[in-house]
Design an enzyme around this catalytic site. Structure first.
Site, short mmCIF file in Angstrom:
data_model
loop_
_atom_site.label_atom_id
_atom_site.label_comp_id
_atom_site.label_asym_id
_atom_site.label_seq_id
_atom_site.Cartn_x
_atom_site.Cartn_y
_atom_site.Cartn_z
N ILE A 180 -6.23 14.08 20.06
CA ILE A 180 -5.02 14.89 20.13
C ILE A 180 -5.02 15.90 18.99
CG2 ILE A 180 -2.50 14.83 20.18
CD1 ILE A 180 -2.90 11.70 20.67
N CYS A 181 -4.81 17.15 19.34
CA CYS A 181 -4.73 18.19 18.30
C CYS A 181 -3.27 18.35 17.90
CB CYS A 181 -5.31 19.49 18.84
SG CYS A 181 -5.20 20.85 17.68
N LEU A 182 -2.86 17.60 16.88
CA LEU A 182 -1.46 17.63 16.45
C LEU A 182 -1.45 17.52 14.92
CD1 LEU A 182 1.59 17.50 17.21
CD2 LEU A 182 1.35 15.02 17.27
N TRP A 185 -9.70 19.92 12.16
CA TRP A 185 -8.83 20.54 13.15
C TRP A 185 -8.33 21.90 12.69
CZ3 TRP A 185 -8.42 18.33 17.80
CH2 TRP A 185 -8.76 16.97 17.93
N HIS A 224 -3.64 20.67 24.35
CA HIS A 224 -3.95 20.16 23.01
C HIS A 224 -4.49 18.73 23.04
CE1 HIS A 224 -1.20 23.22 20.78
NE2 HIS A 224 -2.23 23.77 21.37
#
Ligand SMILES: [Zn+2]
Ligand SMILES: [Zn+2]
Ligand SMILES: [Zn+2]
Ligand SMILES: [Zn+2]
Lengths: 508, 146
Positions: free
Chosen positions: B85-87, B139, B78
């Site tokens: 950052i994919c959060l 996202w 991620h």
């Protein structure tokens, strides 16, 4: 008139569902009315629609909320929240609510019993977890979840959500991961008037955006929405042109200007094709080559294959691209011409040239009508001045000199139709069915050009009455030809009579 | 209005930092640099990463812009090689009660639960087209178990 009344009744009974396919209803009506009055039917290329003003849009939401409030026994606010969660589909909401009321309420974040946005005194040791302020002076706010924040933070939070993020469907408690939502009353209690006004505007927008049978009129400064109950899936066989009260004609399906007779999907493909410079690239590859030495682009304009680059003076053979020196005396025919490689290259070139020429044939006509419509308008503006002058110096009334405006309007809309007939024709597979279409297209085109020519005639005072009659007659005729084209193409679409090169339905 | 909040956050971070988190540079209320050490017993044990936080004037109503910087960007499904950052809590699931410390904890747990060190499958295309600010990316969060 009786038929219209029954049409209307039928309409109302279906009014609640956006999933209702109006086509079925319309067809039944047509069968009935066919026998009685052929003329009561709408034309094949027309759709039923309704123009709604902003206040009617607001009213529609209130009416729907009232209805749901009565049926489900919830407050107006709660009904609004439920409807928003269900994208204003009353049937689906009621149906779902009958089955699993609690699930529906949870999904929409609606709580029946408890009051919203309680104002509390800060408890002992309170620290607002947004501003980290611990001065227990002001009031704190919290929903039934028990998450409390100081009043200014709550206001900032909601203002941020509404003004910056444009949120209006569901606004959650500020606590991370908390799924309790604020209803309209709770929001109104916290935020200033200005923010609340914005919130209502956003709600109106969301109402139209969420409602499949509504679309805002795209004209700048127009606040109307148009209601059209045809299913979107039918827009591959119907071109839903609607006319806003502001005078703007547009497509309900895609929001572009009226593009009859071409369906939305075809329009999309055509526009993409025109925007793609790949066609231009094809042209360049079909008609030019690069000099083998200095790489400058050379366009072949004569028949001789002995080429000399203007820039570097390199001499080469157009066919095989090799240096001319190696061709020796066989200059009349490149001996590499029959190489399989060269043959392939030639076939490819011929194919791309043919497809390009075909495209350009339609594109030029498409573009030409757009251009001509502009010229017609220019001409009209010039003539209008002359007419005003004439009106002042002659017996003619204002209404009598208005005929030019009318004629130019007809001309413009016909050119727009013609323009799209060329995009339509580009994708159309030729068959004996398409001959009639081409005839109609040609008749319209001839009539349009004749009217256009008539408008270019110098206006003489003495002959104005004569000219007026000529122009009006011609305009009526041209408009009739347009109707023939639209009627035939629309019927063909509905009957599945047309076959297109690329599947349009899938591109919708 | 919210300067007080960041100064309190900074004090808390200094006095009571989450495990493996260290403030490297926090001279103003605009950009902070923190270091994040991989937790013992995880794939990242012994590694140290640099995090950059950018706070807008609306923080904490708006999420800060958070990314890994420096030459060592954790290799994680991620985390893109450009530091993005994919959060979800950094973007559409942001809540103003989140803090720098809580973000660090989320990142720590994201790293700790990783079972195989690899880049997101679309890394190559993403880093070519992504804007500098990860908040401008639309996202799609699918799997928060990794
Ligand atoms: Zn506060
Ligand atoms: Zn809550
Ligand atoms: Zn309008
Ligand atoms: Zn359309």
């Amino acid at each position: 008139m009786e038929i219209e009344a029954s049409d209307f009744e039928d309409y109302d009974s279906h009014d609640e569902g956006s999933d209702v396919d109006y086509d079925d209803t319309a067809e039944e009506d047509i069968e009935l009315s066919d026998m009685v009055n052929e003329k009561a039917r709408r034309k094949a290329y027309e759709v039923d629609f309704n123009v709604l003003s902003l206040s009617e849009i607001v009213l529609a939401q209130v009416t729907a909320s009232n209805h749901i409030s009565g049926v489900l026994g919830v407050s107006l606010q709660q009904a609004g929240a439920l409807l928003r969660a269900y994208k204003w589909n009353k049937e689906r909401l009621i149906e779902g609510y009958m089955d699993t009321p609690q699930e529906i309420l949870d999904q929409a974040g609606v709580v029946l019993e408890e009051a919203q946005a309680l104002i509390l005194k800060p408890p002992e040791g309170f620290v607002c977890s947004i501003c980290f302020d611990d001065s227990e002076a002001g009031a704190v706010l919290g929903l039934r979840c028990g998450h409390t924040f100081c009043q200014p933070c709550y206001e900032y939070y909601l203002t941020q959500k509404i003004m910056e993020e444009g949120e209006c469907r569901r606004i959650f408690c500020a606590e991370s991961g908390c799924s309790v939502t604020l209803d309209e009353q709770a929001i109104a209690n916290v935020v200033p008037q200005k923010v609340m006004e914005r919130y209502r505007v956003l709600q109106d927008r969301a109402y139209v955006a969420d409602n499949g049978s509504l679309r805002w009129c795209p004209a700048p400064n127009c606040e109307n929405a148009v209601e059209c109950r045809h299913l979107h899936s039918s827009f591959s066989i119907i071109v839903p042109t609607v006319a806003c009260a502001c005078g703007n004609n547009f497509c309900f399906g895609c929001g572009l200007g009226d593009h009859q007779p071409a369906p939305c999907g075809l329009v999309k493909m055509w526009q993409k094709k025109c925007a793609d410079d790949s066609e231009t690239a094809n042209w360049i590859s079909a008609n030019t080559k690069e000099c083998g030495k200095c790489q400058s682009t050379i366009e072949k304009n004569g028949g001789c294959n002995h080429m000399t680059c203007r820039k570097c003076k390199y001499e080469f053979c157009w066919v095989c691209m090799g240096s001319w020196l190696e061709h020796g005396t066989s200059w009349y025919n490149c001996n590499r011409f029959d190489d399989p490689e060269s043959t392939d290259a030639r076939d490819q070139q011929a194919k791309s040239r043919a497809s390009l020429e075909r495209y350009l044939h339609y594109y030029n006509r498409f573009a030409n009508h757009e251009q001509s419509a502009k010229l017609d308008q220019d001409l009209y503006l010039k003539t209008e001045k002359k007419m005003e002058e004439m009106q002042r110096t002659s017996e003619l009334s204002w209404i009598e000199v208005q005929f030019l405006k009318k004629a130019v309007d007809v001309l413009t809309s016909c050119r727009m139709t013609l323009r799209w007939t060329y995009a339509f024709a580009f994708y159309l597979t030729k068959s004996n069915m398409t001959e009639l279409f081409e005839d109609n297209q040609r008749d319209l085109e001839v009539a349009v050009e004749a009217l256009s020519e008539l408008l270019e005639k110098p206006i003489e005072k003495e002959k104005i009455a004569e000219l007026r009659q000529q122009v009006l007659d011609k305009a009526v005729y041209v408009d009739g030809r347009r109707e023939v084209v639209l009627e035939d193409t629309a019927r063909g679409l509905a009957d599945g009579r047309w076959e297109f090169h690329t599947s349009i339905e899938t591109k919708l | 209005m919210f300067a007080r909040r960041l100064s309190k956050e900074l004090k808390d971070l200094a006095m009571n930092p989450p495990a493996g988190v260290e403030v490297v540079d926090a001279n103003d209320f605009k950009v902070w640099k923190l270091s994040l050490a991989g937790a013992p017993g995880t794939l990242y044990e012994g590694e140290k990463f640099q995090l950059e936080f950018n706070f807008g004037p609306n923080y904490p109503l708006e999420s800060p812009q958070v990314l890994f910087v420096g030459k060592d960007v954790p290799i994680h499904p991620h985390i893109y090689s450009n530091g993005h950052i994919c959060l979800d809590v950094l973007y559409n699931h942001w809540s103003p009660v989140q803090t720098v410390a809580s973000i660090c904890l989320s990142l720590q747990s994201m790293l700790s639960s990783c079972t195989s060190k690899e880049r997101p499958p679309d890394n190559a295309t993403y880093i070519k087209t992504a804007r500098a600010n990860p908040k401008h990316t639309a996202w799609a969060f699918h799997d928060d178990t990794v």
